[in-house]
Design an enzyme around this catalytic site. Structure first.
Site, PDB file in Angstrom:
ATOM      1  N   LYS A  80      22.476  31.679  14.784  1.00 44.70           N
ATOM      2  CA  LYS A  80      23.231  31.127  13.652  1.00 44.70           C
ATOM      3  C   LYS A  80      23.373  29.631  13.880  1.00 44.70           C
ATOM      4  O   LYS A  80      23.478  29.180  15.024  1.00 44.70           O
ATOM      5  CB  LYS A  80      24.633  31.749  13.587  1.00 44.70           C
ATOM      6  CG  LYS A  80      25.319  31.575  12.246  1.00 44.70           C
ATOM      7  CD  LYS A  80      24.884  32.626  11.266  1.00 44.70           C
ATOM      8  CE  LYS A  80      25.465  32.414   9.892  1.00 44.70           C
ATOM      9  NZ  LYS A  80      25.066  33.470   8.954  1.00 44.70           N
ATOM     10  N   LEU A 181      29.869  42.748 -10.514  1.00 46.51           N
ATOM     11  CA  LEU A 181      28.684  42.742 -11.382  1.00 46.51           C
ATOM     12  C   LEU A 181      28.061  41.341 -11.375  1.00 46.51           C
ATOM     13  O   LEU A 181      27.680  40.803 -12.408  1.00 46.51           O
ATOM     14  CB  LEU A 181      29.071  43.170 -12.817  1.00 46.51           C
ATOM     15  CG  LEU A 181      29.746  44.544 -12.908  1.00 46.51           C
ATOM     16  CD1 LEU A 181      30.287  44.807 -14.313  1.00 46.51           C
ATOM     17  CD2 LEU A 181      28.788  45.658 -12.495  1.00 46.51           C
TER      18      LEU A 181
HETATM   19  N1  LIG Z   1      22.884  37.803  -2.788  1.00 46.06           N
HETATM   20  C1  LIG Z   1      22.362  38.284  -1.676  1.00 46.06           C
HETATM   21  O1  LIG Z   1      21.157  38.200  -1.431  1.00 46.06           O
HETATM   22  C2  LIG Z   1      23.232  38.990  -0.676  1.00 46.06           C
HETATM   23  C3  LIG Z   1      22.680  39.376   0.568  1.00 46.06           C
HETATM   24  C4  LIG Z   1      23.484  40.053   1.493  1.00 46.06           C
HETATM   25  C5  LIG Z   1      24.820  40.316   1.177  1.00 46.06           C
HETATM   26  N2  LIG Z   1      25.337  39.907  -0.042  1.00 46.06           N
HETATM   27  C6  LIG Z   1      26.740  40.223  -0.309  1.00 46.06           C
HETATM   28  O2  LIG Z   1      26.814  41.026  -1.489  1.00 46.06           O
HETATM   29  C7  LIG Z   1      27.982  40.702  -2.239  1.00 46.06           C
HETATM   30  C8  LIG Z   1      27.576  40.291  -3.656  1.00 46.06           C
HETATM   31  O3  LIG Z   1      26.727  39.157  -3.574  1.00 46.06           O
HETATM   32  P1  LIG Z   1      26.294  38.358  -4.885  1.00 46.06           P
HETATM   33  O4  LIG Z   1      25.199  37.450  -4.453  1.00 46.06           O
HETATM   34  O5  LIG Z   1      26.095  39.315  -6.008  1.00 46.06           O
HETATM   35  O6  LIG Z   1      27.610  37.501  -5.148  1.00 46.06           O
HETATM   36  P2  LIG Z   1      28.204  37.056  -6.561  1.00 46.06           P
HETATM   37  O7  LIG Z   1      29.260  36.054  -6.254  1.00 46.06           O
HETATM   38  O8  LIG Z   1      27.114  36.698  -7.511  1.00 46.06           O
HETATM   39  O9  LIG Z   1      28.872  38.405  -7.122  1.00 46.06           O
HETATM   40  C9  LIG Z   1      30.097  38.915  -6.694  1.00 46.06           C
HETATM   41  C10 LIG Z   1      30.811  39.411  -7.940  1.00 46.06           C
HETATM   42  O10 LIG Z   1      32.023  40.034  -7.550  1.00 46.06           O
HETATM   43  C11 LIG Z   1      33.009  39.669  -8.482  1.00 46.06           C
HETATM   44  N3  LIG Z   1      34.333  39.873  -7.891  1.00 46.06           N
HETATM   45  C12 LIG Z   1      35.020  39.054  -7.058  1.00 46.06           C
HETATM   46  N4  LIG Z   1      36.213  39.615  -6.749  1.00 46.06           N
HETATM   47  C13 LIG Z   1      36.256  40.805  -7.387  1.00 46.06           C
HETATM   48  C14 LIG Z   1      37.211  41.847  -7.452  1.00 46.06           C
HETATM   49  N5  LIG Z   1      38.397  41.772  -6.823  1.00 46.06           N
HETATM   50  N6  LIG Z   1      36.935  42.942  -8.201  1.00 46.06           N
HETATM   51  C15 LIG Z   1      35.762  43.034  -8.868  1.00 46.06           C
HETATM   52  N7  LIG Z   1      34.813  42.073  -8.844  1.00 46.06           N
HETATM   53  C16 LIG Z   1      35.065  40.974  -8.114  1.00 46.06           C
HETATM   54  C17 LIG Z   1      32.682  38.235  -8.821  1.00 46.06           C
HETATM   55  O11 LIG Z   1      33.298  37.828 -10.035  1.00 46.06           O
HETATM   56  C18 LIG Z   1      31.167  38.288  -8.912  1.00 46.06           C
HETATM   57  O12 LIG Z   1      30.726  38.636 -10.206  1.00 46.06           O
HETATM   58  C19 LIG Z   1      28.690  39.604  -1.446  1.00 46.06           C
HETATM   59  O13 LIG Z   1      29.648  40.206  -0.603  1.00 46.06           O
HETATM   60  C20 LIG Z   1      27.579  38.997  -0.597  1.00 46.06           C
HETATM   61  O14 LIG Z   1      28.075  38.428   0.593  1.00 46.06           O
HETATM   62  C21 LIG Z   1      24.576  39.279  -0.950  1.00 46.06           C
END
Ligand SMILES: NC(=O)c1ccc[n+]([C@@H]2O[C@H](COP(=O)([O-])OP(=O)(O)OC[C@H]3O[C@@H](n4cnc5c(N)ncnc54)[C@H](O)[C@@H]3O)[C@@H](O)[C@H]2O)c1
Length: 357
Positions: A80, A181
């Site tokens: 990291k 979503l």
């Molecule tokens: N994008 C990637 O490639 C990736 C890879 C590994 C892990 N992740 C993990 O997956 C998760 C989603 O990632 P993402 O890229 O879609 O992020 P994102 O920020 O696009 O989506 C997260 C969604 O959750 C919603 N949210 C926040 N608090 C909430 C609550 N209390 N209740 C309901 N909805 C809520 C947000 O409004 C947002 O729409 C994160 O935890 C991220 O760390 C993502």
């Protein structure tokens, strides 16, 4: 703070301090374990209060990457990097070029990419100084938006969890409740609907809900606080960490949990509690490995190949099936079984590498 003691306790190989006077760069690079291959891990930029806090974080996160890389089946270890600064005001071209030059000193022993506080724009700059950066847009030879492949891997993870909980991995007619979503959640809903699942969804941002409902009107939307108590087969967290906790567990009516959100268990003991309740938990760092698999594929000779990356991401299913087997074999919760799978892989591959020398 006794840094060597901390490194010895957790098994870290290296911790490197990097400073560039001209740009003000203060960066740490930690390498935890390279038994499986060169270390991989994103670059976090954060205004830590103290040096100690930054050191503890980079050591903790690099160890987590050893497990994430190992469980993805990739031949990479854990590392990291961390830039100590405020991502809103401290970034400059010089800073990321200086950072790129320091990364280059590792000659491929460490590769990095985006994390909290950094974006692909920063790595387009760092790329001028080193080839050992990933998570780049397609026009720079990268895989582009990683959420799409993460959602694909999450869908495979949900199917593996269904197979363990229901004896069949078909999601047709199953109800999946999706928390979040956003970037991953949207594409996950698409896979679920296409397979014939019933989807209940929630988000706190109306625009994100509207986008999903416009494209998939059959999705039922509930209030954020109602998602835990939904009558469903599978709960899929794709928003926040620590959502499996003392408050939410008593509300859950699902038989399986599988989603992309990082650090879903508030504490390890919550993994034991959901197991006692008869809920199958697919460990988050295995389910959400799609993005990492894409970055690893960017590093292959010849560069990124979408078909190959998706074939690899589909093996998230097989990894989870192995983890469920270990959980039964050793009578341990699945979050412990996932760690065991990686530790066994490191132990055996380590021996094979010694034999070949
Ligand atoms: N994008 C990637 O490639 C990736 C890879 C590994 C892990 N992740 C993990 O997956 C998760 C989603 O990632 P993402 O890229 O879609 O992020 P994102 O920020 O696009 O989506 C997260 C969604 O959750 C919603 N949210 C926040 N608090 C909430 C609550 N209390 N209740 C309901 N909805 C809520 C947000 O409004 C947002 O729409 C994160 O935890 C991220 O760390 C993502």
């Amino acid at each position: 703070m006794k840094i060597f003691e901390m490194m010895e306790k957790e098994g870290h190989e290296q911790l490197v301090f990097n400073h560039d006077k001209t740009s003000g760069l203060k960066a740490l690079i930690a390498i935890h374990d390279t038994t499986l291959g060169p270390a991989l891990g994103g670059c976090r930029m954060w205004p830590y209060e103290t040096e100690e806090e930054a050191i503890r974080d980079v050591l903790r996160l690099s160890k987590g990457m050893t497990y994430k890389s190992g469980a993805s089946g990739c031949d990479y270890g854990g590392g990291k990097s961390l830039i100590w600064g405020d991502p809103k005001k401290d970034k400059s071209e010089a800073m990321f070029r200086a950072f790129g030059r320091y990364v280059d000193c590792f000659k491929g022993r460490f590769s990095t990419g985006t994390d909290v506080g950094t974006t692909f724009h920063d790595f387009i700059i760092a790329r001028k100084e080193t080839p050992h950066v990933g998570a780049l847009p397609e026009e720079y030879g990268g895989g582009g938006n990683s959420s799409i492949i993460t959602a694909f891997g999450t869908w495979k993870g949900i199917k593996a969890a269904a197979s363990e909980a229901f004896g069949t991995d078909s999601l047709e007619g199953k109800t999946v409740s999706v928390q979040g979503l956003g970037k991953v959640g949207y594409y996950l809903v698409k896979h679920l609907i296409e397979e014939g699942a019933k989807v209940v969804g929630t988000d706190i941002v109306q625009d994100h809900i509207d986008k999903v409902v416009a494209d998939f009107p059959q999705v039922t939307i509930v209030k954020p606080e109602e998602i835990y108590s939904q009558e469903c087969d599978i709960f899929s967290p794709n928003a926040l960490g620590a959502i499996i906790n003392d408050d939410t567990i008593p509300q859950l009516k699902c038989k399986a949990i599988a989603g992309a959100a990082n650090n879903q268990l508030a504490e390890p003991r919550h993994g034991d509690i959901i197991r006692e309740k008869g809920i199958v938990y697919a460990p988050d760092y295995v389910v959400n490995a799609g993005g990492l698999i894409q970055v690893v594929d960017e590093m292959e000779p010849g560069g990124y190949n979408k078909g190959r990356a998706y074939r690899k991401a589909a093996t998230i299913y097989d990894m989870l099936i192995q983890i469920f087997d270990i959980s039964r074999r050793d009578n341990v919760p699945t979050h412990i079984a996932a760690d065991k799978l990686v530790e066994e892989r490191i132990a055996t591959i380590g021996i094979i590498k010694r034999t070949k020398k």
